[in-house]
Every structure is written in structure tokens, then in C-alpha cells.
Write a protein that holds these residues in place. Structure first.
Motif, PDB file in Angstrom:
ATOM      1  N   ARG A 185       2.822   1.943  -3.327  1.00  0.00           N
ATOM      2  CA  ARG A 185       1.108   2.130  -4.361  1.00  0.00           C
ATOM      3  C   ARG A 185       1.110   4.231  -4.249  1.00  0.00           C
ATOM      4  O   ARG A 185       1.285   4.976  -4.860  1.00  0.00           O
ATOM      5  CB  ARG A 185      -0.051   1.935  -4.240  1.00  0.00           C
ATOM      6  CG  ARG A 185      -0.342   1.427  -6.165  1.00  0.00           C
ATOM      7  CD  ARG A 185      -2.083   0.552  -6.172  1.00  0.00           C
ATOM      8  NE  ARG A 185      -1.753  -0.738  -4.564  1.00  0.00           N
ATOM      9  CZ  ARG A 185      -3.599  -1.121  -4.480  1.00  0.00           C
ATOM     10  NH1 ARG A 185      -4.086  -0.338  -5.329  1.00  0.00           N
ATOM     11  NH2 ARG A 185      -3.321  -1.780  -4.022  1.00  0.00           N
ATOM     12  N   GLN A 186       0.759   4.664  -2.694  1.00  0.00           N
ATOM     13  CA  GLN A 186       0.277   5.957  -2.530  1.00  0.00           C
ATOM     14  C   GLN A 186       1.779   6.446  -3.242  1.00  0.00           C
ATOM     15  O   GLN A 186       1.924   7.848  -3.215  1.00  0.00           O
ATOM     16  CB  GLN A 186      -0.224   5.597  -0.564  1.00  0.00           C
ATOM     17  CG  GLN A 186      -1.000   5.169  -0.632  1.00  0.00           C
ATOM     18  CD  GLN A 186      -2.164   5.377  -1.448  1.00  0.00           C
ATOM     19  OE1 GLN A 186      -2.216   6.861  -1.387  1.00  0.00           O
ATOM     20  NE2 GLN A 186      -2.877   5.187  -2.450  1.00  0.00           N
ATOM     21  N   ARG A 206       1.216  -0.796   0.290  1.00  0.00           N
ATOM     22  CA  ARG A 206       0.359   0.116  -0.280  1.00  0.00           C
ATOM     23  C   ARG A 206       0.922   1.895   0.619  1.00  0.00           C
ATOM     24  O   ARG A 206       0.910   2.499  -0.303  1.00  0.00           O
ATOM     25  CB  ARG A 206      -0.692   0.497   1.003  1.00  0.00           C
ATOM     26  CG  ARG A 206      -2.294  -1.582   1.539  1.00  0.00           C
ATOM     27  CD  ARG A 206      -3.150  -1.291   2.173  1.00  0.00           C
ATOM     28  NE  ARG A 206      -1.893  -1.104   3.516  1.00  0.00           N
ATOM     29  CZ  ARG A 206      -1.624  -0.975   4.601  1.00  0.00           C
ATOM     30  NH1 ARG A 206      -3.021   0.225   5.523  1.00  0.00           N
ATOM     31  NH2 ARG A 206      -1.666  -1.365   5.879  1.00  0.00           N
ATOM     32  N   ALA A 207       1.883   1.343   0.382  1.00  0.00           N
ATOM     33  CA  ALA A 207       3.160   2.438   1.005  1.00  0.00           C
ATOM     34  C   ALA A 207       3.192   2.971  -0.061  1.00  0.00           C
ATOM     35  O   ALA A 207       3.526   3.919  -0.793  1.00  0.00           O
ATOM     36  CB  ALA A 207       4.257   2.517   1.682  1.00  0.00           C
TER      37      ALA A 207
END
Lengths: 151, 207
Positions: B169-170, B166-167
């Protein structure tokens, strides 16, 4: 007289039987921490780690709350804020790249659909849990239905 | 006005007259040296005093901070983690550069006033003011592009490859979209205030 004696005898026998059976049982009883003397500290089990962030985990049955495929350390859920919803609410899921909570999360127990997440679905970790890399505690042979497994 | 100047001269102007006259007794060199040394002592003292207020111990010496934000922060990654490297209160709340630090310290004297007034001297009062207090920090961090976070965390040196899914991608899109750390990492060190007014979809109940 004979009657009295026989009552006393049977009571004594009964008590004896119960105590011996208790004694033999207490040797077999083992707590979840394993067998260790009361006055000794048992050795700590190996520390399990939560799995790193990954892809969504396949479900085993249709009604299953999906497992959480990412870390949730320090994600607070209380009446003032809900960290999960900062990514999973219908407003935020697109930017976060997360799955939005499904419609059932808006229903109260009478199936009335509310405008916001329902109280019975607010504390996400009641139903959704992250995974650690550990062998199963109990063996099981559950097979997902064809609709999920495709077999 | 000019004519009776000397008669109206008060203490201050007489002192000034004296200071204006060049010294007959001491050499210019000696005067400069004394001035230089005094300057160092004054400056050093000033800075030392300022640094003394720049420690975690000072920040939590009042119960308002100790019982609320400090207790919460103790549960978080910046207090205790794998590597034992910590971020203390001033690391996130006091700028490193001198000119910004002075400004923050002057703001802090206002906070001392409220300490004296007892504005947040109970948990309830603190919670009631929390949205405003947190909002101040968010606005400041938004304005400085989360300068204090970036003192330790530099996007340039983040190895996205070792971060979580998730990190990655963000983080790989965040900067292009003009976002800053605090946009996504609110509540990293403390409990959040009531977030209804910030994001009504994020909290229970409908407003």
C-alpha cells in the motif's frame, strides 16, 4: 519409655512416607520442555513463524486488546522513540493507513485524559501481540458474544 | 621589475626554468611512458588507500562506532537475514560513484578530528549528539533520494506482489507523492535518537 518409642516410630514412618511419595511424584513431574534427562539436551521444538501482514483479526470480546495483524520484527519501543506510534498515533494513522490508538490510550489510571499517550499504554506489546501459525497450547471453548459474532 | 628578474629568481623559479627547458637527454616517448606508469602507481595507491578506509573493519576500528552503532546494527536485518546478503557500513554511508565518494571522504576527515577531540567518546556524549548526527544522514539521504539504499534496492525491480500488505500500500503510492526511502524507513540500521523534536506524537510525554 513406650511413649518415646512410639514417637520415634511415628517419625520414622512419617519420613518414609514423605520420601516415597516424593519419589513417586518426581517421576510424574515433567517440565514444559518435556521429559528429558538432566544430563541430556532435549530436542528443539519446531520453529514457529510470525504470520505475514494481513487484515485486522476479529476480536473475541469487546475489551480485548486487538491482536497485531502484521510483523513487528525490530520495532523498537523505548523512551526515545516508539516505532508503533510512527503509524498508530493520531497524527500519523491516516498516512500509514493504520487504526489510530483509541481514547483509552490517553487515560492515566485515575481516568484523567492526557495530551499524549499515557505511560500505562506506552509499551504496546505488553497487551498487543502478533500471531504465529501454531495450534492452541490449551483447548478452549470460548464463544464471542452476539454483539461481536452476530449469532 | 622586468629588468632585475634574473637576479631575483629564487629556488622555485630556477627549478621552473629548468623544467621549462625541453629535455636534451631523454626522448619524449620515454618521458611520457615514465609519467604514465608513475600516474598509474600514484592513482592506484590513492584508490587503494581510499578503499582500505571503505571496509566495515575500518569503520568499527574506533570504539565510538563499535560500542554504539555497530552493536545496534548487529540486531537488524542488514546484518543477519534469511539470505545472508549483507549491507555493511560503507554500503549505506559511502557513495559508490567516485565524485560523490571523494566529497564524503573529505567530510570524514572532519569526523576524524572529532575523534581526536573525544567529542563522542562515551555513550552519554554519543547519545547527546545523536540527533544531530542522524539529522545529517537524513538530510543527505533526502537530498540524494536515498541513493545508497537504491544502490541495492531498486523500486523498478521490487515485486510488490510478494511484499507485505502494508508495504504494498505504501510503496505503490510513495513515489508519486515524492517520498524517498528514508522518509519512512528511519532507524532501519540503528537505534533512533530522541524523536521528540521530529514527531512529538510518537513519543511519550507532552512538549
Amino acid at each position: 519409655m513406650i511413649n518415646k518409642l512410639s514417637i520415634i516410630a511415628s517419625i520414622t514412618l512419617g519420613v518414609l512416607a514423605v520420601t516415597t511419595s516424593l519419589q513417586s511424584h518426581s517421576a510424574e513431574i515433567e517440565s514444559l520442555r518435556g521429559a528429558s534427562e538432566l544430563d541430556r539436551t532435549s530436542s528443539a521444538p519446531e520453529h514457529k513463524r510470525y504470520a505475514k501482514d494481513g487484515r485486522p483479526i476479529a476480536r473475541d470480546y469487546v475489551q480485548q486488546p486487538p491482536l497485531i495483524p502484521h510483523k513487528i520484527d525490530n520495532y523498537r519501543i523505548n523512551l526515545k522513540s516508539n516505532k508503533c506510534m510512527s503509524c498508530h498515533s493520531w497524527k500519523n494513522y491516516r498516512e500509514a493507513g493504520a487504526t489510530k490508538i483509541s481514547q483509552t490510550h490517553f487515560e492515566d489510571r485515575d481516568k484523567h485524559v492526557l495530551a499524549n499517550v499515557s505511560a500505562r499504554r506506552y509499551f504496546c506489546t505488553q497487551c498487543h501481540v502478533p500471531q504465529v501459525n501454531a495450534p492452541a497450547l490449551v483447548e478452549n471453548e470460548f464463544e464471542p458474544i452476539t454483539a461481536i459474532s452476530g449469532e | 621589475m622586468n629588468s632585475n628578474k634574473s637576479t631575483e629568481c629564487n629556488i622555485i623559479c630556477r627549478l621552473w626554468e629548468k623544467l621549462k627547458k625541453p629535455s636534451l637527454r631523454y626522448s619524449l616517448g620515454a618521458l611520457l611512458t615514465v609519467g604514465f606508469v608513475a600516474g598509474i602507481i600514484f592513482w592506484g595507491g590513492f584508490n587503494t588507500a581510499m578503499e582500505m578506509t571503505n571496509t566495515e573493519d575500518f569503520c568499527i576500528s574506533c570504539h565510538e562506532m563499535k560500542d554504539n552503532v555497530y552493536e545496534e546494527y548487529k540486531q537488524t536485518i542488514h546484518y543477519s537475514n534469511r539470505t545472508g546478503v549483507r549491507a555493511t557500513c560503507p554500503d549505506c554511508h559511502v557513495p559508490k560513484e567516485w565524485q560523490h565518494k571523494i566529497v564524503r571522504k573529505i567530510q570524514a576527515s572532519n569526523e576524524l578530528l572529532h575523534k581526536a577531540l573525544g567529542t563522542i567518546d562515551t555513550r552519554e556524549k554519543f547519545e547527546a549528539k545523536r540527533l544531530k548526527l542522524a539529522g545529517n544522514v537524513w538530510t543527505a539521504m533526502k537530498k540524494t533520494d536515498s541513493r545508497e539504499c537504491r544502490n541495492c534496492h531498486d523500486f523498478e525491480f521490487m515485486d510488490f506482489g510478494t511484499q507485505g500488505r502494508r508495504a504494498i500500500r505504501q510503496h505503490s503510492t510513495a513515489l508519486d507523492e515524492g517520498k524517498t526511502c528514508i522518509d519512512c524507513h528511519k532507524g532501519i540500521a540503528h537505534e533512533l535518537p530522541d524523536m521528540h523534536s521530529i514527531d512529538p506524537t510518537g513519543v511519550i510525554g507532552s512538549n
